[in-house]
Design a protein around this motif. Structure first.
Motif, PDB file in Angstrom:
ATOM      1  N   GLN A 103       0.834  -1.210   0.000  1.00  0.00           N
ATOM      2  CA  GLN A 103       0.000   0.000   0.000  1.00  0.00           C
ATOM      3  C   GLN A 103       0.867   1.258   0.000  1.00  0.00           C
ATOM      4  OE1 GLN A 103      -3.496   0.420   0.177  1.00  0.00           O
ATOM      5  NE2 GLN A 103      -3.570  -1.756  -0.357  1.00  0.00           N
ATOM      6  N   GLY A 104       0.414   2.285  -0.704  1.00  0.00           N
ATOM      7  CA  GLY A 104       1.014   3.624  -0.615  1.00  0.00           C
ATOM      8  C   GLY A 104       2.432   3.700  -1.165  1.00  0.00           C
ATOM      9  N   LEU A 105       3.217   4.616  -0.569  1.00  0.00           N
ATOM     10  CA  LEU A 105       4.564   4.909  -1.085  1.00  0.00           C
ATOM     11  C   LEU A 105       5.490   3.695  -1.038  1.00  0.00           C
ATOM     12  CD1 LEU A 105       5.201   8.433   0.393  1.00  0.00           C
ATOM     13  CD2 LEU A 105       4.917   7.818  -1.997  1.00  0.00           C
ATOM     14  N   GLU A 106       5.211   2.801  -0.085  1.00  0.00           N
ATOM     15  CA  GLU A 106       6.025   1.593   0.044  1.00  0.00           C
ATOM     16  C   GLU A 106       6.055   0.820  -1.279  1.00  0.00           C
ATOM     17  OE1 GLU A 106       7.963   1.107   2.453  1.00  0.00           O
ATOM     18  OE2 GLU A 106       8.621  -0.863   1.753  1.00  0.00           O
ATOM     19  N   THR A 107       4.956   0.900  -2.015  1.00  0.00           N
ATOM     20  CA  THR A 107       4.858   0.204  -3.302  1.00  0.00           C
ATOM     21  C   THR A 107       5.922   0.727  -4.271  1.00  0.00           C
ATOM     22  OG1 THR A 107       2.480   0.260  -2.858  1.00  0.00           O
ATOM     23  CG2 THR A 107       3.154  -0.510  -5.018  1.00  0.00           C
ATOM     24  N   VAL A 108       6.028   2.066  -4.349  1.00  0.00           N
ATOM     25  CA  VAL A 108       7.038   2.677  -5.246  1.00  0.00           C
ATOM     26  C   VAL A 108       8.439   2.337  -4.745  1.00  0.00           C
ATOM     27  CG1 VAL A 108       7.835   4.834  -6.282  1.00  0.00           C
ATOM     28  CG2 VAL A 108       5.473   4.611  -5.566  1.00  0.00           C
ATOM     29  N   ARG A 109       8.604   2.486  -3.432  1.00  0.00           N
ATOM     30  CA  ARG A 109       9.918   2.267  -2.826  1.00  0.00           C
ATOM     31  C   ARG A 109      10.448   0.876  -3.183  1.00  0.00           C
ATOM     32  NH1 ARG A 109       8.658   3.798   2.776  1.00  0.00           N
ATOM     33  NH2 ARG A 109       8.226   5.895   2.035  1.00  0.00           N
ATOM     34  N   GLN A 110       9.579  -0.112  -2.961  1.00  0.00           N
ATOM     35  CA  GLN A 110      10.008  -1.499  -3.200  1.00  0.00           C
ATOM     36  C   GLN A 110      10.301  -1.759  -4.670  1.00  0.00           C
ATOM     37  OE1 GLN A 110       8.083  -4.907  -1.574  1.00  0.00           O
ATOM     38  NE2 GLN A 110       7.324  -3.776   0.178  1.00  0.00           N
ATOM     39  N   MET A 111       9.433  -1.235  -5.510  1.00  0.00           N
ATOM     40  CA  MET A 111       9.627  -1.495  -6.936  1.00  0.00           C
ATOM     41  C   MET A 111      10.901  -0.812  -7.435  1.00  0.00           C
ATOM     42  SD  MET A 111       7.226  -1.406 -10.189  1.00  0.00           S
ATOM     43  CE  MET A 111       6.692  -3.028  -9.809  1.00  0.00           C
ATOM     44  N   HIS A 112      11.107   0.436  -7.028  1.00  0.00           N
ATOM     45  CA  HIS A 112      12.286   1.172  -7.493  1.00  0.00           C
ATOM     46  C   HIS A 112      13.576   0.517  -7.002  1.00  0.00           C
ATOM     47  CE1 HIS A 112      14.572   4.393  -9.165  1.00  0.00           C
ATOM     48  NE2 HIS A 112      15.080   4.729  -7.988  1.00  0.00           N
ATOM     49  N   ALA A 113      13.517   0.003  -5.755  1.00  0.00           N
ATOM     50  CA  ALA A 113      14.720  -0.643  -5.215  1.00  0.00           C
ATOM     51  C   ALA A 113      15.015  -1.936  -5.975  1.00  0.00           C
ATOM     52  CB  ALA A 113      14.525  -0.932  -3.731  1.00  0.00           C
ATOM     53  N   ALA A 114      13.964  -2.641  -6.370  1.00  0.00           N
ATOM     54  CA  ALA A 114      14.175  -3.937  -7.022  1.00  0.00           C
ATOM     55  C   ALA A 114      14.577  -3.782  -8.486  1.00  0.00           C
ATOM     56  CB  ALA A 114      12.909  -4.775  -6.906  1.00  0.00           C
ATOM     57  N   VAL A 115      13.964  -2.825  -9.183  1.00  0.00           N
ATOM     58  CA  VAL A 115      14.277  -2.650 -10.617  1.00  0.00           C
ATOM     59  C   VAL A 115      14.491  -1.157 -10.913  1.00  0.00           C
ATOM     60  CG1 VAL A 115      13.284  -4.717 -11.669  1.00  0.00           C
ATOM     61  CG2 VAL A 115      11.788  -2.877 -10.999  1.00  0.00           C
ATOM     62  N   PRO A 116      15.629  -0.599 -10.438  1.00  0.00           N
ATOM     63  CA  PRO A 116      15.814   0.856 -10.523  1.00  0.00           C
ATOM     64  C   PRO A 116      15.873   1.396 -11.946  1.00  0.00           C
ATOM     65  CG  PRO A 116      17.830  -0.245  -9.759  1.00  0.00           C
ATOM     66  CD  PRO A 116      16.761  -1.288  -9.817  1.00  0.00           C
ATOM     67  N   GLN A 117      16.158   0.513 -12.908  1.00  0.00           N
ATOM     68  CA  GLN A 117      16.311   0.998 -14.286  1.00  0.00           C
ATOM     69  C   GLN A 117      14.981   1.151 -15.023  1.00  0.00           C
ATOM     70  OE1 GLN A 117      16.788  -1.999 -13.219  1.00  0.00           O
ATOM     71  NE2 GLN A 117      16.051  -3.472 -14.695  1.00  0.00           N
ATOM     72  N   VAL A 118      13.884   0.654 -14.436  1.00  0.00           N
ATOM     73  CA  VAL A 118      12.597   0.706 -15.155  1.00  0.00           C
ATOM     74  C   VAL A 118      11.816   1.963 -14.745  1.00  0.00           C
ATOM     75  CG1 VAL A 118      10.470  -0.539 -15.681  1.00  0.00           C
ATOM     76  CG2 VAL A 118      12.535  -1.808 -15.102  1.00  0.00           C
ATOM     77  N   PRO A 119      11.461   2.810 -15.725  1.00  0.00           N
ATOM     78  CA  PRO A 119      10.693   4.018 -15.377  1.00  0.00           C
ATOM     79  C   PRO A 119       9.302   3.673 -14.836  1.00  0.00           C
ATOM     80  CG  PRO A 119      11.081   3.898 -17.759  1.00  0.00           C
ATOM     81  CD  PRO A 119      11.804   2.748 -17.155  1.00  0.00           C
ATOM     82  N   ILE A 120       8.916   4.392 -13.773  1.00  0.00           N
ATOM     83  CA  ILE A 120       7.622   4.126 -13.134  1.00  0.00           C
ATOM     84  C   ILE A 120       6.702   5.340 -13.275  1.00  0.00           C
ATOM     85  CG2 ILE A 120       6.489   3.629 -10.926  1.00  0.00           C
ATOM     86  CD1 ILE A 120       9.193   2.466  -9.942  1.00  0.00           C
ATOM     87  N   VAL A 121       5.482   5.095 -13.744  1.00  0.00           N
ATOM     88  CA  VAL A 121       4.450   6.146 -13.704  1.00  0.00           C
ATOM     89  C   VAL A 121       3.428   5.679 -12.665  1.00  0.00           C
ATOM     90  CG1 VAL A 121       2.649   7.361 -14.974  1.00  0.00           C
ATOM     91  CG2 VAL A 121       4.791   6.767 -16.122  1.00  0.00           C
ATOM     92  N   VAL A 122       3.243   6.502 -11.643  1.00  0.00           N
ATOM     93  CA  VAL A 122       2.343   6.119 -10.556  1.00  0.00           C
ATOM     94  C   VAL A 122       0.898   6.468 -10.904  1.00  0.00           C
ATOM     95  CG1 VAL A 122       1.681   6.889  -8.245  1.00  0.00           C
ATOM     96  CG2 VAL A 122       4.037   6.169  -8.695  1.00  0.00           C
TER      97      VAL A 122
END
Ligand code: ADP
Length: 371
Positions: free
Chosen positions: A66-85
């Motif tokens: 839930q929430g920002l933790e979702t972005v945090r985890q995804m960015h940490a795991a695959v930092p090279q993939v651009p994320i649009v929230v």
């Protein structure tokens, strides 16, 4: 298959929302996107690690995160993939925090237009590419800086030995043959010894400059009252012989490397005493101010000395840059370069304000740690 087919991973557990996004994409540019939908964050991460995707559209409220933790985890795991929230509500603050956590853009569900979606996806991909380039350049710069420092260290270290031989043997030469040397020969030898001594000073300073980057950099709560008191005691000789009066305000405790901060104050106060006018005893004042808007302490070392012309304000911070020769004022021109390096490693700034013949103020800032 389309040549520029972009692979989009949609991480969304709400089926109607997912279908709507699929429709929007198709409406914007049919055949340009290959969309895959996943409902769980961990599954999405595994999928991104196994396969190449150009961009992720990420819902913040998933069954397993839930929430920002979702972005945090995804960015940490695959930092090279651009994320649009994708946010389900118009919450600017969460969206901005998501950008800080590594997302490239955000879209508010229910307000998405086909063209915005395409634009957000394209921008996110381009921004991520630029960021990657910038990060590569940065680490290249850090690496070459480190190499240079290492080089300066080795060179200055290895130069010491032969130099000591030169001055040692020159002195021995005079001692042994003094009665057989005429005045001119003695004068020449004297010049050799003076030159070698000067070079020794320069090398010693260059070594302490390059050692700065090698020492372990630990920040501690540092009471600047104690630091300045210690510095003044170190400078006792210069203070007494010049008749200087040094005053300082009540100093704060800052998060800093104590040894480096002491070096910083010492260089600046020593200069304030050294570059005094011949007809006037030095008066030095150390001030400090909290700059609330930037959350940083601003220190100032003010003197009534000879002053500096504005055209020299920048270059005096460069290594070995001096405005006087060693006969006028002793020194090697490394003190301010050391100050600059210390301040910048504390993420602060240093600058000078001065009026020729009136006096000089050096300022530096030390940021307060974020709450
Ligand atoms: P150094 O004192 O060994 O020459 P610094 O790097 O400390 O080296 O200073 C560089 C130059 O900046 C000095 O040579 C001097 O010309 C000028 N400078 C530094 N501090 C002052 C000051 N307080 N007032 C006037 N000039 C200064």
């Amino acid at each position: 298959m389309h040549d520029n087919l972009l692979k989009v991973l949609l991480v969304e557990d709400n089926k109607p929302d997912a279908r709507l996004l699929e429709k929007l994409l198709a409406k914007a540019e049919r055949n340009k996107y290959e969309l895959r939908q996943i409902e769980l964050l961990q599954e999405a991460i595994a999928c991104l690690q196994a396969d190449n995707f150009d961009v992720v559209l990420l819902d913040l409220g998933l069954p397993d995160s839930q929430g920002l933790e979702t972005v945090r985890q995804m960015h940490a795991a695959v930092p090279q993939v651009p994320i649009v929230v994708l946010t389900g509500w118009d919450d600017q603050e969460i969206a901005v925090q998501a950008l800080r956590e590594g997302a490239q853009d955000y879209l508010v569900k229910g307000e998405i237009q086909p063209l915005w979606l395409v634009r957000a996806i394209n921008y996110a991909i381009e921004r991520e590419k630029m960021l990657e380039k910038l990060e590569n350049l940065n680490s290249e710069l850090a690496r070459s800086n480190q190499e240079l420092e290492q080089f300066a260290y080795i060179v200055s270290h290895d130069l010491q030995q032969p130099l000591m031989s030169i001055s040692g043997f020159a002195k021995l030469f005079v001692k042994t043959y003094e009665d057989r040397l005429d005045a001119q020969a003695l004068h020449f030898i004297d010049r050799i010894v003076t030159g070698a001594n000067r070079m020794q000073e320069l090398i010693k300073d260059l070594l302490s400059y390059s050692r700065l980057g090698k020492k372990e950099f630990v920040l501690d709560a540092t009471d600047c009252n104690q630091v300045v008191a210690q510095v003044l005691s170190n400078l006792q000789g210069a203070i007494a012989s010049s008749g200087a009066i040094v005053a300082y305000e009540n100093m704060p405790t800052v998060m800093a490397n104590e040894w480096q901060i002491a070096q910083l104050f010492q260089n600046l106060i020593a200069n304030a005493i050294k570059y005094s006018r011949p007809d006037l005893a030095p008066r030095v004042n150390v001030s400090v101010e909290m700059k609330q808007e930037l959350n940083e302490w601003q220190f100032g070392i003010h003197d009534n000395g000879i002053g500096i012309k504005p055209e020299h304000f920048e270059r005096i911070f460069d290594i070995f840059q001096r405005l006087h020769n060693a006969e006028e004022y002793s020194g090697t021109g490394i003190g301010l370069a050391i100050c600059k390096k210390i301040v910048e490693s504390h993420k602060g700034r240093i600058w000078v304000e001065s009026e020729l013949g009136v006096g000089t103020s050096f300022y530096f800032t030390i940021p307060e740690p974020d709450m």
